[in-house]
Design an enzyme around this catalytic site. Structure first.
Site, PDB file in Angstrom:
ATOM      1  N   LYS A   1       0.815  -1.227   0.000  1.00 27.92           N
ATOM      2  CA  LYS A   1       0.000   0.000   0.000  1.00 27.92           C
ATOM      3  C   LYS A   1       0.849   1.278   0.000  1.00 27.92           C
ATOM      4  CE  LYS A   1      -0.324   1.840   4.467  1.00 27.92           C
ATOM      5  NZ  LYS A   1       0.748   1.097   5.049  1.00 27.92           N
TER       6      LYS A   1
ATOM      7  N   LYS B   1       7.950   1.872   3.143  1.00 25.78           N
ATOM      8  CA  LYS B   1       7.616   3.285   3.400  1.00 25.78           C
ATOM      9  C   LYS B   1       8.779   4.185   2.960  1.00 25.78           C
ATOM     10  CE  LYS B   1       4.878   2.145   7.442  1.00 25.78           C
ATOM     11  NZ  LYS B   1       3.625   1.880   6.736  1.00 25.78           N
TER      12      LYS B   1
HETATM   13  P1  ADP Z   1       1.508  -0.082   8.567  1.00 24.23           P
HETATM   14  O1  ADP Z   1       0.279  -0.863   8.788  1.00 24.23           O
HETATM   15  O2  ADP Z   1       1.401   1.315   9.069  1.00 24.23           O
HETATM   16  O3  ADP Z   1       2.050  -0.177   7.143  1.00 24.23           O
HETATM   17  P2  ADP Z   1       3.783  -1.748   9.335  1.00 24.23           P
HETATM   18  O4  ADP Z   1       3.666  -2.753  10.426  1.00 24.23           O
HETATM   19  O5  ADP Z   1       3.843  -2.267   7.936  1.00 24.23           O
HETATM   20  O6  ADP Z   1       2.598  -0.728   9.559  1.00 24.23           O
HETATM   21  O7  ADP Z   1       5.076  -0.833   9.552  1.00 24.23           O
HETATM   22  C1  ADP Z   1       5.276  -0.153  10.782  1.00 24.23           C
HETATM   23  C2  ADP Z   1       6.154  -0.982  11.717  1.00 24.23           C
HETATM   24  O8  ADP Z   1       7.488  -1.057  11.210  1.00 24.23           O
HETATM   25  C3  ADP Z   1       6.337  -0.432  13.077  1.00 24.23           C
HETATM   26  O9  ADP Z   1       5.316  -0.859  13.946  1.00 24.23           O
HETATM   27  C4  ADP Z   1       7.710  -0.950  13.521  1.00 24.23           C
HETATM   28  O10 ADP Z   1       7.581  -1.971  14.457  1.00 24.23           O
HETATM   29  C5  ADP Z   1       8.288  -1.538  12.255  1.00 24.23           C
HETATM   30  N1  ADP Z   1       9.681  -1.155  11.985  1.00 24.23           N
HETATM   31  C6  ADP Z   1      10.605  -1.995  11.469  1.00 24.23           C
HETATM   32  N2  ADP Z   1      11.760  -1.374  11.274  1.00 24.23           N
HETATM   33  C7  ADP Z   1      11.597  -0.092  11.666  1.00 24.23           C
HETATM   34  C8  ADP Z   1      12.456   1.054  11.700  1.00 24.23           C
HETATM   35  N3  ADP Z   1      13.709   0.998  11.265  1.00 24.23           N
HETATM   36  N4  ADP Z   1      11.954   2.204  12.175  1.00 24.23           N
HETATM   37  C9  ADP Z   1      10.678   2.285  12.610  1.00 24.23           C
HETATM   38  N5  ADP Z   1       9.810   1.229  12.602  1.00 24.23           N
HETATM   39  C10 ADP Z   1      10.256   0.060  12.133  1.00 24.23           C
HETATM   40 MG    MG Z   2       2.796  -1.940   6.174  1.00 20.27          MG
END
Ligand code: ADP
Ligand code: MG
Length: 314
Positions: free
Chosen positions: A214, A276
């Site tokens: 997404k 992201k």
């Molecule tokens: P979303 O549903 O918002 O796409 P995701 O679970 O795919 O959420 O991505 C957000 C998650 O990424 C955070 O909850 C965190 O635990 C994880 N994450 C992994 N690596 C990192 C990083 N380097 N910095 C911040 N968050 C991170």
């Molecule tokens: Mg995600």
């Protein structure tokens, strides 16, 4: 007026461990929509996109549970259903929160298809786990009966279907979405769940059993629409270096080149923060002014560059 695509993560809709009732999901959305509405009130023209992981998972589970009564639908159809489900909840929550700020908008939801390349290497190596967990025996049956690829999730002790996650090439409805946004008072919801993936085959558009990330799809939408900013809302303050270690530190304002270097060093894993950061880099390199990664509560502060991770082209 500043134009932006705001991509909302799955956690804004359903928190980890919460029962996926309509009331719970709508309650969470209202909270997030309060921050989005304030952004609109401060002079932003927004197109909203969102994740659908838990919702499409539940739709697949419903299909599976009722398969003796109702023929299960293919994955592209389930993604389309989830756009309607989440889109409608967003419509309700946004209408209410915008009205509370005397900032009424019409909130149409556009069923959105995303074009992917038929020869994308992702189709020969499915990686994205989706839907319910199965026993090893059920997994064997499904691999044989349906030709599904299945992977074992050791953390949960079950098997799940894995599907290809091809890269988005274009958003089919982008021009229509732009027209709605530019026509005046519309806050459009589009590109939910990364869009419904389609390929061009023999001059036709065919839905495929895949899911598009997404965040990458939102960057593609933002680029196709030519908006100025891409805002990704999730459940952390921003992107961290050495995330999850005692030495972790928040990445503030960075150039695309700098962000790419950290990505290559492995700071942002695939499937969560990786896409992201990748989406942010791609967006600013395609002409976007900036990409922001933060949590909804920090949105206001992040828009004035005092919180979150900000990726700029220079
Ligand atoms: P979303 O549903 O918002 O796409 P995701 O679970 O795919 O959420 O991505 C957000 C998650 O990424 C955070 O909850 C965190 O635990 C994880 N994450 C992994 N690596 C990192 C990083 N380097 N910095 C911040 N968050 C991170
Ligand atoms: Mg995600």
């Amino acid at each position: 007026m500043t134009t932006a695509v705001v991509a909302i993560g799955g956690n804004a809709i359903l928190r980890k461990g919460q029962t996926p009732t309509m009331e719970n999901q709508l309650g969470n959305l209202k909270e997030t929509c309060r921050y989005i509405s304030a952004m609109v009130a401060s002079g932003y023209d927004i197109t909203l996109s969102h994740g659908n992981g838990p919702q499409v998972g539940d739709i697949l589970l419903q299909n599976e549970a009722a398969r003796d009564q109702v023929p299960p639908m293919p994955l592209d159809v389930c993604v389309a259903e989830s756009q309607g489900l989440v889109g409608y909840l967003f419509q309700q929550a946004l209408t209410e929160e915008l009205a509370a700020l005397c900032c009424e908008r019409i909130v149409p939801c556009v069923l959105t298809r995303v074009l992917v390349e038929e020869h994308d290497p992702a189709f020969s190596s499915p990686t994205k786990p989706i839907g319910p967990y199965y026993s090893a025996e059920e997994a064997r049956r499904l691999m044989g009966e349906k030709g599904w690829a299945m992977g074992e999730d050791l953390s949960r002790g079950g098997w799940r279907r894995v599907v290809p996650s091809p890269r988005p090439v274009a958003i089919i409805e982008a021009a229509s979405i732009s027209r709605l946004v530019h026509s005046g008072d519309d806050l459009v919801i589009a590109g939910g769940g990364g869009g419904i993936p389609v390929v061009r085959r023999n001059g036709r558009m065919e839905g495929v059993e895949a899911v598009v990330d997404k965040d990458l799809a939102s960057a593609c939408l933002a680029k196709c629409m030519g908006v100025e900013e891409l805002i990704m809302l999730t459940d952390v303050d921003g992107a961290y270096l050495d995330h999850g270690t005692p030495g972790e530190r928040l990445l503030g304002s960075v150039s695309a080149d700098e962000a790419e270097r950290y990505l290559e060093e492995g700071h942002f894993p695939p499937g969560s923060m990786g896409p992201k950061v990748e989406a942010g880099i791609a967006f600013v390199r395609s002409g976007g002014r900036r990409a922001v990664i933060t949590r909804p509560e920090l949105l206001h502060t992040a828009l004035s560059s005092k919180a979150g991770t900000q990726i700029r082209d220079r």
